[in-house]
Each structure stands twice: as C-alpha cells, then as structure tokens.
Motif scaffolding. Sequence first.
Motif, mmCIF file in Angstrom:
data_model
loop_
_atom_site.group_PDB
_atom_site.id
_atom_site.type_symbol
_atom_site.label_atom_id
_atom_site.label_comp_id
_atom_site.label_asym_id
_atom_site.label_seq_id
_atom_site.Cartn_x
_atom_site.Cartn_y
_atom_site.Cartn_z
ATOM 1 N N ASP A 1 68.584 103.700 27.648
ATOM 2 C CA ASP A 1 67.772 103.871 28.684
ATOM 3 C C ASP A 1 68.204 105.201 29.534
ATOM 4 O O ASP A 1 68.143 105.242 30.743
ATOM 5 C CB ASP A 1 68.153 102.732 29.698
ATOM 6 C CG ASP A 1 66.960 102.380 30.738
ATOM 7 O OD1 ASP A 1 66.054 103.323 30.730
ATOM 8 O OD2 ASP A 1 66.929 101.419 31.254
ATOM 9 N N HIS B 1 65.384 95.667 28.342
ATOM 10 C CA HIS B 1 66.086 94.999 29.305
ATOM 11 C C HIS B 1 65.725 93.792 29.670
ATOM 12 O O HIS B 1 65.167 93.466 30.783
ATOM 13 C CB HIS B 1 66.483 95.790 30.623
ATOM 14 C CG HIS B 1 65.383 96.658 31.164
ATOM 15 N ND1 HIS B 1 64.495 96.095 31.871
ATOM 16 C CD2 HIS B 1 65.046 97.892 31.108
ATOM 17 C CE1 HIS B 1 63.749 96.601 32.307
ATOM 18 N NE2 HIS B 1 64.135 98.107 31.841
ATOM 19 N N ASP C 1 70.360 97.112 26.220
ATOM 20 C CA ASP C 1 70.165 98.423 27.062
ATOM 21 C C ASP C 1 71.772 98.774 27.325
ATOM 22 O O ASP C 1 72.321 98.045 28.094
ATOM 23 C CB ASP C 1 69.369 98.087 28.304
ATOM 24 C CG ASP C 1 69.250 99.354 29.269
ATOM 25 O OD1 ASP C 1 70.080 100.271 29.346
ATOM 26 O OD2 ASP C 1 68.129 99.285 29.744
ATOM 27 N N SER D 1 58.443 95.714 29.668
ATOM 28 C CA SER D 1 59.645 95.458 30.484
ATOM 29 C C SER D 1 59.034 95.193 31.790
ATOM 30 O O SER D 1 57.943 95.508 32.143
ATOM 31 C CB SER D 1 60.548 96.527 30.601
ATOM 32 O OG SER D 1 59.841 97.625 31.111
ATOM 33 N N ARG E 1 73.255 98.182 33.355
ATOM 34 C CA ARG E 1 72.501 97.209 33.003
ATOM 35 C C ARG E 1 73.300 96.343 31.994
ATOM 36 O O ARG E 1 73.718 95.325 32.253
ATOM 37 C CB ARG E 1 71.092 97.679 32.353
ATOM 38 C CG ARG E 1 70.183 98.298 33.493
ATOM 39 C CD ARG E 1 68.876 98.441 32.657
ATOM 40 N NE ARG E 1 67.866 99.074 33.635
ATOM 41 C CZ ARG E 1 67.107 98.352 34.400
ATOM 42 N NH1 ARG E 1 67.170 97.017 34.383
ATOM 43 N NH2 ARG E 1 66.059 98.938 35.021
ATOM 44 N N ASP F 1 72.206 95.067 29.285
ATOM 45 C CA ASP F 1 71.481 93.979 29.174
ATOM 46 C C ASP F 1 70.643 93.920 27.836
ATOM 47 O O ASP F 1 69.944 94.923 27.707
ATOM 48 C CB ASP F 1 70.324 94.052 30.548
ATOM 49 C CG ASP F 1 69.224 92.909 30.491
ATOM 50 O OD1 ASP F 1 69.523 92.149 29.808
ATOM 51 O OD2 ASP F 1 68.324 93.142 31.376
ATOM 52 N N CYS G 1 66.635 91.846 32.981
ATOM 53 C CA CYS G 1 66.282 93.113 34.472
ATOM 54 C C CYS G 1 67.591 93.189 35.391
ATOM 55 O O CYS G 1 67.393 93.529 36.376
ATOM 56 C CB CYS G 1 65.152 92.515 35.096
ATOM 57 S SG CYS G 1 63.610 92.280 34.225
#
Length: 287
Positions: free
Chosen positions: A243, A182, A215, A152, A220, A222, A185
């Motif tokens: 996460d 993710h 995620d 990541s 997030r 994401d 980000c």
Amino acid sequence: RTGKRIGGETEEDVFKAVDLVWVPPELREDRGEIQAARQNKLPTLITLDDIRGDLQMHSLWSDGMHSIEAMARMCQSLGYEYCAITDHSRSTRVAGGLDVKGFTAQWEEIDALRQRLDGIMLLKGVELDILADGSLDLPDEALEGFDIVLISVHSRLNMTKAQMTKRILKAMAHPAVDILAHPTCRQLNKREPIEVDLEEVFHAAKEYDIAVELDGHPQRLDLNDVHVHRARELGLKIAIDTDAHSADQLRFMQYGVDQGRRGWLEKAQVVNTLPWPEFRQWLGRRD
C-alpha cells in the motif's frame, strides 16, 4: 548438579533437550506450534526473497508522492518481476480518486512506460471503492481495461456488522475482482477495525477465488496475524502488499512478510510469490 549442559548454548539445543525441533520465534504463540513440532509439521515460513511483485501502490495520479515510473523502477530495483499501480477510484475524493477519463489517460502513460521498462511487467490496476450498497465505483466497461482490480471500503465505516458484511460480499461477487484489500480497514493507533463477519468474507473469497490482502503498511498490518492464520486454514490465497504511497514505502514489504510469518504463511499460499507467467495465468482464472 553435575555441571553437564543439557541445553542452552543455542535455541536449537533448548528445543532438542525436550525432543522438539526448533520453532521459529514468530510461531511461539501457543497456537499448536508445539504439537506441529512434535509431528514435524511446522510450516516452511515465507521469506522476503519469495516475493515476486507488489500489487498495491499509489502514484501522483491520486494520493501518492512519486510518479508511476519512479514506483516501477523502485520495484525493479527490489528484484520484482511485476508490480501494479493501483490508484484510487473516483469516490475517494480526499485521495484524488480517478474517474474513467482519468484512468484512460493513466493507461496511456503506462503503455508508454512499458516500452521503456525491461525485466518487469507494469500492471494497470485500481483500488476500487466498494460503495455503501455494495456496488463498485466504476462501470463494468471500464473495469475491463484493468489488468488487476482490488476492492476496498473507504467510507461509511460505522455500518453494523450485518450491513458491512452484506456490502462486502456483494462487491466480492463481481467477476472483475481479484483482491479484497485491507479487509478490516483498521489504522493502528488511529482507527478501530470495521464491524464485519470475516468468516463469511473468507468463505466468499474461497468460493469466488479472490485473494485477500495482507496490507504490510505499518499503519495497517491488515489482516492481523490471527486472521491470516484462519485464512491459511481455509486455503485462501493471500496477497502481501505494501500500500505504498512513495517509492521508499515499497520497502514495507518486510513488515507484511513478518506479519504473514506470524500467521504461519508459506510461499505457496501467497499469490504474489508466483513467477510472472504463472501470476498472469492466475489473473485470467475467472475469464
């Protein structure tokens, strides 16, 4: 005018009145669900019960709030067959990232825990930083000791689209990589997504047989639902993770599943719906 009900008592009645099967609420976004319903080709959407493990979580060894054992036992209580401890690598200093020596010590704790944990496989994992030049944050010989490797971006988030895409593609080409975590980000209400060509990233994931992460952490979510839908169209494997930075946050899996449903995800497209024997085979796919 006649007083005869043609639909409305249930949602199924409404759809039947216009010769359609019921469309799950998550799909009602005008992305082809009406056409799919007419052809009886709606997806059988993933459910929380389909999830067999969580592949991103953090412990006291980096920026988590609970011990490895507490995280593993919570996963066990959720009915998982496996879970991966993926503390940060050394470049994420703000999160207390570990160097090779630190991970070696962590592996000793995990080995000891495996002797006491029944019914769940505890995996040695890492959330590995993608450095600015696309190289990875730990040497190759150290990566060989992990069961699963997530990569990541955590720094230099203001790169141009071309620079960021090149950076991520280079990291994805490394044979030790299993999951791109993710990918954009983003942090909701805090940070915008990075500039990256996700289409190129997705095609690289397909080429290298890497899963992309959804995620499920509510800060997030994401990938977003549109990105999930595109990843599904391309036939990518997706990992839905929490996460989690505490044991309670492992329940965030529901948010990830809900997001996946909005992206038309089915069980077969999500790598952590595999039973442990099949998931173990997937981990060894690039050996």
